[in-house]
Enzyme design. Structure first.
Site, short mmCIF file in Angstrom:
data_model
loop_
_atom_site.label_atom_id
_atom_site.label_comp_id
_atom_site.label_asym_id
_atom_site.label_seq_id
_atom_site.Cartn_x
_atom_site.Cartn_y
_atom_site.Cartn_z
N LYS A 1 1.79 2.40 15.88
CA LYS A 1 2.96 2.88 15.15
C LYS A 1 2.79 2.48 13.69
O LYS A 1 2.94 1.32 13.33
CB LYS A 1 4.24 2.29 15.75
CG LYS A 1 5.53 2.92 15.22
CD LYS A 1 6.02 2.19 14.00
CE LYS A 1 7.29 2.80 13.43
NZ LYS A 1 7.62 2.26 12.10
N PRO A 2 2.44 3.44 12.80
CA PRO A 2 2.32 3.12 11.37
C PRO A 2 3.70 2.90 10.75
O PRO A 2 4.73 3.28 11.32
CB PRO A 2 1.65 4.37 10.77
CG PRO A 2 1.18 5.19 11.93
CD PRO A 2 2.08 4.83 13.07
N GLU B 227 1.89 -11.51 13.00
CA GLU B 227 1.45 -11.93 11.67
C GLU B 227 2.62 -11.64 10.74
O GLU B 227 2.93 -10.49 10.46
CB GLU B 227 0.19 -11.16 11.27
CG GLU B 227 -0.65 -11.89 10.23
CD GLU B 227 -0.19 -11.63 8.80
OE1 GLU B 227 0.61 -12.45 8.30
OE2 GLU B 227 -0.62 -10.63 8.21
N CYS C 135 1.62 -10.97 2.36
CA CYS C 135 2.15 -12.14 3.06
C CYS C 135 1.44 -13.40 2.60
O CYS C 135 2.00 -14.49 2.68
CB CYS C 135 2.01 -11.96 4.56
SG CYS C 135 0.33 -11.54 5.09
N GLU D 33 10.52 -15.48 0.80
CA GLU D 33 9.44 -14.56 0.47
C GLU D 33 10.00 -13.38 -0.32
O GLU D 33 10.88 -12.67 0.16
CB GLU D 33 8.76 -14.06 1.75
CG GLU D 33 7.56 -13.17 1.48
CD GLU D 33 6.84 -12.75 2.74
OE1 GLU D 33 5.60 -12.78 2.76
OE2 GLU D 33 7.52 -12.40 3.73
N TRP E 125 -7.54 -14.98 10.83
CA TRP E 125 -6.37 -14.72 9.98
C TRP E 125 -5.11 -14.95 10.81
O TRP E 125 -4.93 -14.37 11.86
CB TRP E 125 -6.39 -13.29 9.44
CG TRP E 125 -5.30 -13.06 8.43
CD1 TRP E 125 -4.11 -12.44 8.64
CD2 TRP E 125 -5.31 -13.48 7.07
NE1 TRP E 125 -3.36 -12.44 7.49
CE2 TRP E 125 -4.08 -13.07 6.50
CE3 TRP E 125 -6.23 -14.15 6.28
CZ2 TRP E 125 -3.76 -13.31 5.17
CZ3 TRP E 125 -5.92 -14.40 4.96
CH2 TRP E 125 -4.70 -13.99 4.42
#
Length: 477
Positions: free
Chosen positions: A175-176, A249, A283, A380, A446
């Site tokens: 799912k983009p 992530e 991120c 953030e 990562w």
């Protein structure tokens, strides 16, 4: 409207009434539209992946490796078109878009190499401490996996998930992001070109409804998500309801620690790269600068000059250092943080404002001596906004760096390599750079600690995320 979804080896149009408008952020203008997939089309995609799973999982690892090599080769053949799309839809400068395409190619090539060795690892004997038994180990595909990928590094983050998933024998539904829904379609076209078996790869685009349909679906065996902590929490909750594994992530509020024995000009280069690459929409952005007292004034003065020399603009009109933010929503969010900074009375060294039409540009910004309870220090922002604080000792620097609910990455800048390693070892994060830009290699892992997520991508750890371990034990008596 184009046929934007790839289900069971066929391109289909979305059945939803929800239209996705794709924008050029440098102009703030639309350049494409597509119709979102419905939850029933997500069902179809998962059913196609489930049907394709037995044959794909039981194919030889060398066969799967050949397909992965094909993906790398086909991305290379599409290089210029993909670079142009990254520049138009994300607003990335050309040099950044080139890195993205190279990263995707390297990822498929690397996992092709790992896949070639998978068959040799199967059925290895386990040495047992008790006589009369024998045991061996098998590594098997997790099954059907859902991959939800973000808008800041499309094609790249999907490669990090898709390549190891296919290598292990999993079938996938991607799912983009609805902000950048076009570039992942390249994977469907590549699948057609390579003759990838129908259903092994499926792509369904849409907004929150589509993502929820995928993450809540009982027909997937694992879900891998890259994105915000708020959505990641929902994804984790959905996976918990089905007791299935998840890789997350998530966000970061990373620190760069600069000691007084550094080369100031070199430090400036690394700091600027850490916060201004992709207009700070990372991120891993090192958005908290911790600088030793004795060099703080000199370093911040040089940073001010460097920020003000950055060339902002539409990457399609010529070489620039930094493009726009990728969406109007992100532009508005950053504008809110600038207002918070004014309310909090923060000391703005340079920048501190959004730019008006055309496009969604913001000024590269530095705030000095930001209090640790400031929202700009703790939250953030996802923009080229650098918050700075001074420290007197190594212990103080470490305490400030680790005082965060996030733990993705950090950077240490010091001529004393013994100290740099000592500090790196003490940082509570998933990846540390010493005297370097944020060079990410497919061979290294990562992922982060604390609120930055669960699990690891890249390297052999990224492969194992899509494998289950089975042991077969037999009595010899």
């Amino acid at each position: 409207m184009t046929a934007a979804h790839y289900i069971g080896g066929r391109w289909v149009s979305g059945d939803s009434a929800d239209c996705i408008t794709v924008y050029d952020p440098s102009l703030g203008e639309p350049f494409a539209e597509l119709t979102a997939a419905t939850p029933s089309q997500v069902d179809q995609a998962i059913a196609a992946a489930r049907q394709a799973l037995p044959a794909w999982r039981n194919s030889s690892a060398s066969q799967r490796a050949a397909y992965l090599k094909g993906f790398a080769e086909q991305i290379e053949l599409r290089r210029e078109a993909l670079i142009a799309l990254q520049m138009q839809n994300n607003g990335k400068p050309r040099h950044e878009a080139v890195v993205d395409i190279d990263d995707a190619i390297a990822t498929f090539s690397y996992y092709a190499g790992l896949a070639e060795r998978l068959d040799d690892l199967q059925d290895r004997e386990v040495l047992l401490s008790v006589p009369g038994f024998t045991a061996h180990t098998r590594f098997e595909a997790v099954g059907v996996v859902g991959l939800i990928v973000p808008w800041n590094f499309p094609l790249v983050t999907s490669a990090w998930k898709l390549a190891p998933a296919l290598a292990t024998g999993c079938t996938v539904v991607i799912k983009p992001s609805e902000i950048t829904p076009l570039i992942e379609q390249a994977y469907g076209h590549i699948a057609d070109a390579l003759g990838l078996p129908a259903g092994v790869l499926n792509i369904v685009g849409g907004k929150a409804e589509t993502g929820a349909a995928l993450s809540n679906h009982p027909g997937i065996d694992k879900l891998s998500f890259t994105g915000s902590n708020a959505v990641g929490s929902q994804v984790m909750s959905s996976s918990a309801a089905h007791c299935r594994p998840v890789t997350l992530e998530l966000g970061g509020k990373s620190a760069i620690l600069v000691f007084d024995d550094c080369d100031l000009d070199q430090a400036v280069e690394w700091i600027v790269a850490g916060i201004c690459w992709n207009a700070g929409q990372m991120c891993s952005a090192t958005s908290r600068l911790l600088v030793q007292d004795s060099i703080a004034d000199a370093l911040i003065l040089r940073l001010k000059s460097a920020f003000e020399k950055l060339r902002l603009g539409n990457p399609l009109n010529g070489e620039v250092d930094m493009g726009p933010l990728t969406s109007q929503a992100q532009w508005s969010k950053v504008n809110t943080y600038f207002a918070i900074a004014r309310t909090e009375g923060l000391q703005c060294v340079t920048g501190g404002d959004v730019l008006q039409d055309p496009g969604w540009f913001v000024q590269p910004t530095i705030y000095a001596d930001v209090p640790p309870d400031s929202r700009l220090w703790t939250e953030e922002i996802f923009a080229p906004v650098l918050c700075t604080r001074r420290f007197a000792s190594e212990a103080e620097a470490l305490a400030l760096a680790n005082d965060s609910r996030f733990g993705l990455v950090a950077t240490v800048v010091s001529a004393d390599l013994v100290r740099a390693k000592r500090v790196a070892d003490a940082l509570d994060v998933g990846h540390v750079w010493i005297n370097s830009v944020q060079a990410v290699f497919v061979e290294t892992s990562w992922g982060g600690t604390k609120g930055s997520g669960i699990g690891r991508e890249l390297g052999p750890w990224g492969l194992s995320a899509y494998q289950s371990v089975k042991h077969v034990t037999r009595c010899l008596g």
